[in-house]
Design a protein around this motif. Structure first.
Motif, short mmCIF file in Angstrom:
data_model
loop_
_atom_site.label_atom_id
_atom_site.label_comp_id
_atom_site.label_asym_id
_atom_site.label_seq_id
_atom_site.Cartn_x
_atom_site.Cartn_y
_atom_site.Cartn_z
N PRO A 19 4.42 27.73 -26.82
CA PRO A 19 5.64 28.19 -27.46
C PRO A 19 5.27 28.97 -28.72
N ALA A 20 6.02 30.04 -29.00
CA ALA A 20 5.68 30.91 -30.13
C ALA A 20 5.64 30.11 -31.43
N PHE A 21 6.54 29.12 -31.57
CA PHE A 21 6.58 28.42 -32.86
C PHE A 21 5.33 27.60 -33.10
N LEU A 22 4.71 27.15 -31.99
CA LEU A 22 3.47 26.39 -32.13
C LEU A 22 2.36 27.29 -32.66
N MET A 54 2.12 37.42 -39.65
CA MET A 54 2.06 36.20 -38.84
C MET A 54 3.21 36.07 -37.84
N PRO A 55 4.45 36.36 -38.25
CA PRO A 55 5.52 36.30 -37.24
C PRO A 55 5.26 37.24 -36.07
N THR A 56 4.74 38.43 -36.40
CA THR A 56 4.44 39.39 -35.34
C THR A 56 3.43 38.81 -34.37
N ILE A 57 2.38 38.22 -34.93
CA ILE A 57 1.34 37.68 -34.05
C ILE A 57 1.90 36.53 -33.22
N SER A 58 2.60 35.61 -33.88
CA SER A 58 3.04 34.44 -33.13
C SER A 58 4.08 34.82 -32.08
N LEU A 59 4.89 35.80 -32.38
CA LEU A 59 5.89 36.22 -31.39
C LEU A 59 5.26 37.14 -30.35
N GLY A 60 4.33 37.98 -30.83
CA GLY A 60 3.77 39.01 -29.95
C GLY A 60 2.77 38.49 -28.95
N LEU A 61 2.02 37.46 -29.35
CA LEU A 61 0.93 37.03 -28.45
C LEU A 61 1.41 36.58 -27.07
N PRO A 62 2.43 35.70 -27.00
CA PRO A 62 2.87 35.32 -25.64
C PRO A 62 3.35 36.53 -24.85
#
Lengths: 676, 312, 299, 509
Positions: free
Chosen positions: B144-147, B176-184
């Protein structure tokens, strides 16, 4: 002797996957001289395309591997070239045309770009961009396409035109050799004739050597100098065209191939198919791969067959022709015949005039499809009648509405207008319940043996399905027993009862389809191209089966096909359709002997025949391509493609007129020749 | 082409009406009336009723819906937020850029990372260059992106102090938001690109190009890529639309005042005007993005262009 | 030469009509995919553990508070440590897997069933019905699933069942689309026409001929969906809209652990790892199934 | 073809940067003349009286707005703000306030008596503030700098009420009209004024140079909302914030951290459980008493706030609140006694009391879990029902709950406990005393007596009696008063450690 442009020596190719290894090409050798054309014929899986791809070195990277032999082109061994060197050869020296023009052009590039790409890649003459543009125009003109269309995208062209473009790409750099892999298989017969003629012309004008890969002996007869017959990865016979078509010694398989083809110019009661099937490529039989199907099988056949030289140019790979065999035993007489020579025509059977009411009759049958605000006239005013036990063949190019006709008659599609009479009763007026009972009497055999069977149902379930639905028997066991009996009838081994369709080959699947169709004891069957997806040897088996069953059950067939030789073979009467309308309707022999409508004539002459004498005939190639009958204008629909079209053809609808002997033709031009 | 675009814009009308109706109905089930929410526990029931009456909340459901839609689309008045008393439209427009930027940068990351690696995986199928990225992509798709966001926050904000953990002050806030949202999504793009490319390089015209003598690089970049990218573009467009509204958890975690958090807060505080307008604006935006993608598609694929111009 | 040579192939065996699915073949192919088998075995073990949770540790361990044993590190006694109420995290993860897996699988099965019926109706009946259904699905898919799910949870209230309903609603459109497109491609095939020609009624055509053939992409979609649903439930829980306490659920465990990110990071680790592992397993299994069902790889 | 791909790429990049430029950039102020603060929720309005009272917003308003007087959050004493002095009339009803001559609004206008009248009358019409305004009868201008506030009766809570009512500039408020509150306004008199306000994003303040107590030492305050406490802590640790109320879970770590200042501060707040005596088994006095004895406040403090809270002996925090009784504590944790009461009620085999309603998230949810576990230990079954804050408000308003776990910030006077008990009060009650079950009229009477009693000792006696009586119903069960870990950066000097920051008193060393 002239040095050959291409020589393939003892080529071996395997396909290796994790599970199994396939010997796709096994020790084949042949050579090709300048300006010559060699035809490679054989059925699906014979290794024809693999041979071609090996020459281009375009085998699938991971699986395909050349394990032995050499391919010499102009003296260079292609197998020792680096990939970069090979890229210079491809397109520039050897070009290739693929089977399906619909998919072999890149949909997002203009045709001009695709042609000029080859020129830019092999720009040895240092052409300027303007010169390249000029050359693109030239090439397009060469294949009969206006250079003004070079900015168009592939989807804006029809199938035949696309194949012309594919040819233009191949010929852009004036290669010294061209490999054509089934270049016309995907095309309609009239377009095939156009494209073939063009290929022949260009080959002659550009002095290109050519490898023509095909399964159609007619095309070979028309275009090739040498023929190589392949079977299960092996080259079993090679020779000059005369050796093969008129010579008197043949490999049993080649002979079988010829026997399987229905002849256009003669009446044969039965075809002589090759028994059995192509062997599974993963476990080829030991020795001669053909031996399990060979009627002349000997004990020695489980050792590899030797290549026997019949004469300077003719080689056969068969034990029968080995020296020791020739000495020790008598060569079967049947192998010495020349298969393709027309025999004397058997005495024509006079058409029996039965005054019985027809079993199936249509009156003014119409089927229009609504496409946005216009109508596609798929079936437009068709009147036909078929007597019990007879076969009416319906021929025409794809898109002429013949399949729709079959479905409208069976009420699988709702007719727009007209009547379909079964035993004199109009079934179009039947209610749901009555129609359901009616369905038992009329069945359909479908074209594609792959999609016509439910892949999730076993053979016995498929055959039993209709009986279960119609509750013909009380218990399921009875139904299944009957299904097994039907399997016997259609010649399907009982051990396949629990098999699933994907485990079976096309021929067996088509037998399932036939068993299913006759499971309810119908009186009338629509055969919608039942053999067009099959290899010739299997096609012959199925055609024989259909005729046997017809005789046995007194079935009435509506036989839909685009293959004129097949329709001739099986039909009593033939109806020629063009853009939803009937242009000619006559007894089978009548139609083939004296076709009257210009379209029928063109159609007949477009068929390449496996017959050297016929192939040398002048062929009248029909112009243009079949279009969609969307809101067609008044007048003869064939007018646009007809050479003898006049003003009246564009202003009035031609009516079917009987020109004697129940030979109906719809053409104004014939009315002058009216006999009575 | 213009006719097609106009037709598509008209087709958005029923979608917007339908979506707003669905949301309006769902929200009607939410317990709690606006009056008691706005006035809080200190107000009398009479005051609450009076306010509900003023807001038209005591009218029958359908009438309320009709009034809302009439006001929203005829006088372009999406109402006033219950919680902040600010005009809803203004608040949404304030927050839209944040979500848009977050979604755009996440999408950009997904494309920049996913597409080339996906291409490479397909071209080098069955090698380490295929297996490793595919396995990593499958792993990332399972997070999950939040994880991812929590872990990133721990590392880059708390331990390394490289990036701010909260808010939207500068570009660093978006990293950081970009990475966490973008990676999945990158992993999704990778897998999708890979299979699309695999599909494409099996096509006949690729063989034609090879038979022309085109070198492999030209075959892949000139012939295969553009065809393989067609479905990728569509999917990216779809995802982009969904990302704008779907980044709720990420926006919450990183305290970004985006459309997602606005709608979530709206749901939590029963701020119905915000939720309604938020989802309507989102739907329109989403439809526009899809339209944009479709138009872009036409410029890449002549077949599609032909279909549009013929008015299908 | 003999005319009908295949007639001689018959063997007079005793005929037994056995029912054997082509899925067997798919299974054979799937078995060769190591990653997919890893996924299958992992998820299978997880399900077994979830079912047999009582045999391992009583439910009481997952909810009994013990303030003397707050926030203990993982040890022999408490394998995953304890949380701020002194509850055994292992027991909570174990019983949490019941909820998470039930949500993941339950919602997938529910959306599969509803999606199959609606999608096959749309695909098979076509025309206006199709148009109506698909436009309706368009509506649902033009809002982000998570917002839709949140709105539904807000309307229905929190709790396991409501969360399930919410995310089922959000995932139905995808299923309808998948079913519809495969039904359309199947309805185009000739065996459907053959069935019609034999007088087969429409319901039988749908259930006997269409759906069994559409099952391939559906299985893949459902498998992948399970992983998405587990994540979605976790996100909902993270946003405080998940199942009601003290019921353990992975996402809720994560949400609880968030507060102790720095003092007791292991609290986040275990449920995080479980979400990741289960979702990864379903993903690789789905990928493997797709490959195994891919007709191009057949024969 | 490459062209179109490149174009597409450029378009994406351009869109990226364009949208980046749409975000207002926050450049950092020079560190030493500003502080960065945060709240858990975005400031809803610039208007200090926008509607329902909101603790988070009050933190912000405290920097900008002032009343006539203010209550010292640490000592509970009243200090003069806009008023420089006041006197009470003979009958104790009229309060005469003298305004400071040098008090000015942020817009530069002097504070006049008319502004006071305007502000108080404006608030009087607002439903959410009736608790403070209901006892005010009239506000009268005496002269420019003198104003009379007439109460309905003698009222011991007058100053407290007035400390809650902010004085705004009539001119500023009327000129902004309807939009007042939605954008920056210079309507206050406090040490800071708003310079920027963007809902959900942040807001900024600047020190008011004409402030009558002298300009603040710290010139700027930058605020932003951070809804996650743990995210806020990370923001503090990475230097984005200068002062923060940390989550208690981290106190043990923060306490040891030498590089920051930290202090545990008691908050003026009560966390409690209310029991709906009209529901089923809860109507039985013995069942409610059983519940009261079954709950361990130690568990509550330990489990929900890691031990960082003060066990509550009454619903009002003693010592700080004017007039609050010191000890009326009645129910000691005793599961055996709980079981006895349960047996007395006939439910010795256990009873299902329905749902435990709680606002989702935060420590209330933990309290509910502990409550559930404690009740289960004596055989009382309750199911947790989580609700969103707004939904719970609506539910409580219509008494739709069985047991509720919740909390309230407290005001500075016992009188305002009336809002929860006095049946004359308006608005929603958690426990609505009505009918024949309790002698609620006595509660009402005692409240009336208490507020009119100006002598603190007598007042305390009345409230002690009242508190005992209310506790006796076992409908309100006080649990604890929170203590909050306050952390702030080194170099920032705070004179007062309470949870409502007074930035005016801060300075950088």
């Amino acid at each position: 002797m002239e040095k050959p442009i291409l020589s393939v020596n003892n080529l071996n190719v395997i396909y290796k996957t994790r599970k199994f290894t396939v010997n796709a090409v096994n020790d084949i050798s042949f050579s090709l001289n300048k300006k010559e054309t060699i035809g490679i014929v054989g059925e699906t899986g014979a290794g024809k395309t693999t041979t071609a791809l090996s020459i281009m070195r375009l085998l699938p990277e991971r699986t395909g591997r050349i394990t032995g032999g050499g391919i010499h082109f102009n003296g260079d061994n292609l197998l020792s070239l680096t990939e970069a060197q090979m890229q210079c050869v491809r397109g520039a020296n050897i070009a290739m045309i693929f089977q399906d023009p619909m998919t072999s052009l890149n949909p997002v590039l203009t045709v001009g770009e695709q042609i000029s790409e080859a020129l830019v890649l092999h720009n040895t003459g240092n052409r300027s961009p303007q010169q390249i543009e000029k050359r693109v125009d030239e090439v397009l003109t060469l294949v009969g396409i206006s250079p003004s269309r070079k900015k168009d995208y592939p989807h804006q062209f029809s199938g035949g035109m696309k194949q012309r473009i594919v040819i233009a790409i191949a010929l852009a750099c004036e290669p010294s050799m061209l490999i054509a892999d089934e270049p016309t298989t995907a095309l309609d017969v009239t377009i095939q004739a156009q494209v073939l003629q063009m290929i022949r012309d260009l080959r002659n004008r550009l002095s290109t050597s050519m490898i023509m890969i095909t399964h159609d002996l007619g095309i070979v007869a028309q275009t090739c100098d040498t023929v190589a017959v392949m079977y299960a990865g092996e080259l079993i016979e090679i020779g000059r065209i005369a050796d093969i078509f008129t010579g008197d010694l043949h490999h049993p398989y080649s002979l079988g191939l010829f026997g399987s083809i229905p002849k256009m110019r003669e009446k044969t009661e039965r075809l002589t198919p090759i028994p059995g099937l192509m062997p599974d490529p993963t476990c080829l039989p030991a020795g001669c791969h053909f031996s399990p199907r060979c009627p002349y099988r000997m004990d020695v056949c489980n050792t590899p067959a030797p290549t026997c030289k019949m004469n300077e140019t003719h080689q056969i790979r068969c034990h029968l022709f080995a020296k020791e065999s020739l000495v020790s035993m008598h060569l079967p007489e049947s192998l010495k015949t020349s298969p393709a020579l027309p025999k004397d025509r058997t005495q024509e059977s006079a058409i029996e005039e039965k005054h019985e009411a027809p079993l199936i009759q249509t009156l003014g049958l119409k089927k229009y499809f609504r496409i946005k605000n216009s109508y596609l006239h798929a079936v437009d005013d068709i009147n036909l009648s078929i007597s019990r036990g007879k076969t009416l063949g319906v021929v025409g190019e794809s898109g002429c509405g013949k399949s729709t006709l079959g479905r409208v008659i069976l009420r699988l599609l709702k007719a727009t207008a007209g009547e379909v009479r079964f035993n004199g009763e109009n079934i179009l007026g039947y209610g749901t319940q009555k129609m359901r009972e009616m369905r038992r009497k009329m069945q359909i055999i479908l074209q594609d043996p792959y999609s016509s069977l439910n892949p999730r149902m076993s053979v016995v379930e498929t055959i039993a399905e209709y009986m279960i639905v119609n509750k013909t028997f009380k218990t399921r066991q009875e139904i299944f027993n009957r299904a097994v009996k039907l399997m016997d009838t259609v010649g399907l081994a009982r051990r396949y009862v629990n098999s699933y369709p994907h485990e079976l080959d096309g021929g067996r699947r088509q037998r399932i389809g036939i068993a299913r169709a006759i499971s309810l004891d119908p009186e009338f069957i629509v055969c919608d191209e039942p053999v067009s997806a099959l290899d010739v040897s299997i096609q012959a088996q199925i055609l024989n089966l259909l005729m046997d069953i017809q005789k046995e059950h007194e079935l009435t067939y509506l036989f839909i096909t685009h293959d004129l030789s097949v329709v001739k073979h099986i039909s009593d009467e033939i109806l020629v359709m063009y853009l939803g309308q009937c242009v000619e309707h006559a007894a089978s022999d009548d139609l083939f002997d004296s076709p009257m409508h210009p379209y029928t004539k063109a159609l007949l002459s477009a068929v390449p025949e496996p017959d050297l004498s016929a192939s040398r005939r002048e062929i009248s190639v029909i112009r243009g391509e079949i279009t969609n009958p969307i809101d067609p204008p008044v007048g003869c629909r064939f007018a646009a493609r007809c050479d003898s079209c006049r003003d009246i053809c564009r202003s009035k609808d031609p009516q079917l007129v009987d020109y004697g002997n129940k030979h109906y033709v719809a053409c104004f031009m014939l009315q002058n020749y009216r006999v009575f | 082409m213009y006719r097609y675009v106009i037709k598509r814009i008209f087709m958005m009308i029923p979608i917007v009406i339908g979506v707003s109706f669905i949301i309006f109905s769902i929200l009607a089930f939410i317990p709690g009336d606006p009056g008691s929410i706005i006035l809080g526990p200190g107000a009398t029931q009479a005051e609450v009723n009076e306010l509900n009456h003023q807001l038209g909340y005591d009218q029958p459901f359908l009438q309320r819906y009709a009034n809302y839609m009439y006001k929203a689309f005829v006088s372009r008045d999406f109402g006033i937020s219950y919680a902040t008393r600010l005009p809803v439209f203004q608040q949404i427009m304030q927050r839209l850029p944040v979500s848009f930027l977050l979604a755009a940068s996440a999408m950009l990351l997904a494309i920049v990372v996913g597409v080339p690696i996906g291409m490479l995986s397909a071209v080098r199928q069955y090698t380490a260059l295929d297996y490793v990225p595919t396995a990593i992509a499958l792993f990332l798709a399972s997070l999950p992106a939040f994880l991812i966001g929590m872990v990133l926050m721990l590392f880059f904000s708390l331990w390394l102090n490289w990036f701010p953990s909260n808010g939207i002050g500068s570009w660093e806030h978006y990293v950081m938001p970009t990475i966490s949202l973008g990676l999945p999504y990158a992993s999704f793009q990778l897998r999708f690109t890979r299979s699309s490319m695999l599909e494409t390089i099996r096509q006949d015209y690729i063989r034609t190009a090879k038979a022309k003598g085109a070198p492999e690089s030209s075959v892949i970049w000139h012939h295969a890529m553009r065809n393989a990218l067609l479905p990728v573009v569509t999917v990216a467009g779809n995802n982009f639309g969904l990302l704008i509204g779907g980044a709720v958890a990420t926006e919450t975690l990183f305290g970004m005042p985006g459309l997602g958090t606005l709608i979530v807060n709206g749901i939590n505080t029963r701020d119905l005007p915000i939720v309604m307008a938020g989802i309507i604006v989102f739907t329109i935006l989403f439809s526009l993005i899809i339209l944009l993608v479709d138009v872009m598609y036409a410029f890449i694929d002549p077949r599609v262009k032909a279909r549009y111009t013929s008015g299908d | 030469m003999n005319n009908l040579p295949l007639l001689t192939e018959n063997q007079q065996d005793d005929l037994v009509f056995k029912k054997e699915s082509v899925l067997v073949e798919t299974w054979q192919r799937l078995k060769q995919n190591k990653l997919a088998m890893f996924g299958l075995i992992t998820i299978f073990l997880m399900i077994v553990l979830a079912f047999c949770a009582e045999l391992i540790t009583p439910y009481a361990n997952a909810i009994t508070m013990n303030f003397k044993q707050k926030l203990l590190l993982p040890s022999g006694q408490h394998w995953f440590g304890t949380d701020n109420f002194g509850r055994d995290v292992f027991a909570r993860c174990l019983y949490g897997s019941r909820v998470s897996l039930a949500v993941g699988f339950g919602t997938s099965i529910a959306s599969l069933l509803i999606g199959s019926v609606v999608g096959s109706m749309a695909g098979f009946i076509g025309g206006r019905v199709d148009n109506l259904i698909m436009r309706f699905m368009d509506l649902f898919s033009s809002m982000p699933a998570i917002l839709l799910a949140m709105a539904v949870v807000a309307a229905l209230g929190s709790g396991l069942v409501n969360v399930g309903i919410a995310i089922t609603i959000a995932s139905i459109p995808t299923f309808v689309r998948v079913v519809r497109s495969s039904v359309l491609s199947i309805a185009d095939q000739e065996f459907i026409e053959a069935a019609r020609a034999g007088g087969t009624r429409t319901p039988r055509i749908i259930f006997r001929h269409v759906l069994p053939n559409a099952i391939g992409p559906l299985i893949v979609q459902s498998t992948m969906n399970v992983s998405q649903m587990i994540i979605m439930a976790a996100v909902l829980s993270f946003l405080g809209m998940g199942v009601d306490p003290p019921q353990p659920e992975w996402g809720a465990l994560l949400s609880e652990a968030k507060e102790f990110l720095r003092t007791a990071p292991y609290l986040m680790f275990f449920p995080g790892a479980l979400i990741c592992l289960s979702s990864f397993s379903m993903n690789v299994l789905g990928d493997g199934l797709r490959d195994a069902l891919d007709p191009r790889l057949r024969d | 073809m490459h062209k179109s791909v490149r174009t597409a790429f450029l378009v994406i990049v351009a869109v990226f940067f364009l949208s980046a430029s749409m975000i207002p950039a926050y450049s950092d102020q020079p560190k030493r003349d500003s502080v960065n603060l945060s709240t858990l929720a975005s400031l809803t309005s610039v208007d200090p009286h926008p509607g329902a009272e909101n603790v988070q917003d009050n933190i912000v308003y405290a920097q900008v707005y002032e009343g006539l007087v203010a209550q010292n959050q640490g000592t509970g004493e009243y200090e003069m703000r806009i008023a420089e002095s006041y006197s009470i009339s003979e009958d104790g009803k009229t309060y005469t306030f003298k305004l400071r001559p040098n008090a000015k609004f942020h817009n530069g206008e002097p504070v006049n008596a008319s502004d006071v009248v305007f502000s108080l009358k404006r608030v009087k019409g607002m439903p959410g503030r009736s608790i403070y305004t209901s006892d005010i009868d009239d506000v009268v201008v005496v002269d420019d700098k003198t104003v009379n506030i007439v109460m309905k009766g003698k009222n011991a809570a007058t100053l407290n009420s007035l400390s809650r009512l902010m004085i705004l500039s009539e001119k500023e408020v009327t000129s902004q009209g309807e939009s007042f509150g939605t954008k920056v306004a210079k309507a206050g008199t406090g040490p800071y004024f708003f310079t920027e306000f963007e809902h959900g994003v942040g807001w900024k303040m600047e020190a008011f140079s004409d402030y009558y107590r002298g300009p603040a030492s710290i010139k700027y305050i930058n605020w932003k909302p951070i809804s996650e406490a743990s995210a806020g802590l990370i923001a503090f640790e990475s230097g984005e914030l200068d002062w923060y109320i940390a989550p208690v879970a981290n106190w043990s770590q923060l306490e040891k951290n030498e590089s920051i200042n930290s202090e545990l501060v008691a908050a003026n707040h009560i966390s409690f459980i209310s029991v709906n005596y009209e529901r089923g088994a809860l109507n039985d006095d013995n069942v409610r008493k059983a519940i009261a004895y079954a709950i361990s406040k130690e568990h509550m403090v330990d489990g929900s706030l890691d031990g960082y809270a003060v066990i509550a002996k009454s619903m009002i925090r003693p010592g700080y609140n004017t007039g609050a009784p010191t000890d009326t504590f009645q129910y000691e944790y005793d599961p055996e006694k709980a079981k006895e009461y349960l047996a007395k009620s006939g439910y010795q085999n256990g009873v299902d009391i329905g749902t435990i309603t709680v606002v989702a998230g935060g420590y209330f949810e933990k309290m509910a879990q502990i409550l559930q576990a404690d009740l289960a230990a004596v055989g009382i079954k309750g199911t947790i029902r989580r609700m969103e804050n707004a939904a719970s408000l609506a539910a409580y308003r219509v008494q739709d709950y069985d047991i509720a776990v919740t909390g309230n910030p407290l005001t500075g006077d016992y009188n305002f406990y009336r809002a929860m008990v006095d049946s004359h009060m308006v608005g929603s009650f958690l426990v609505k005393f009505e009918g024949d079950k309790f002698d609620y009229k006595r509660f009402d009477r005692l409240f009336e007596e208490g507020v009119q009693e100006l002598d603190p000792v007598k007042r305390m006696a009345i409230y002690t009696e009242l508190d005992k009586a209310v506790m006796d119903t076992a409908c309100y069960l006080p649990m604890f008063h929170r203590t909050l870990p306050l952390i702030w950066v080194k170099g920032l000097s705070l004179t007062n450690y309470h949870t409502n920051p007074q930035v005016f008193e801060w300075k950088w060393e």
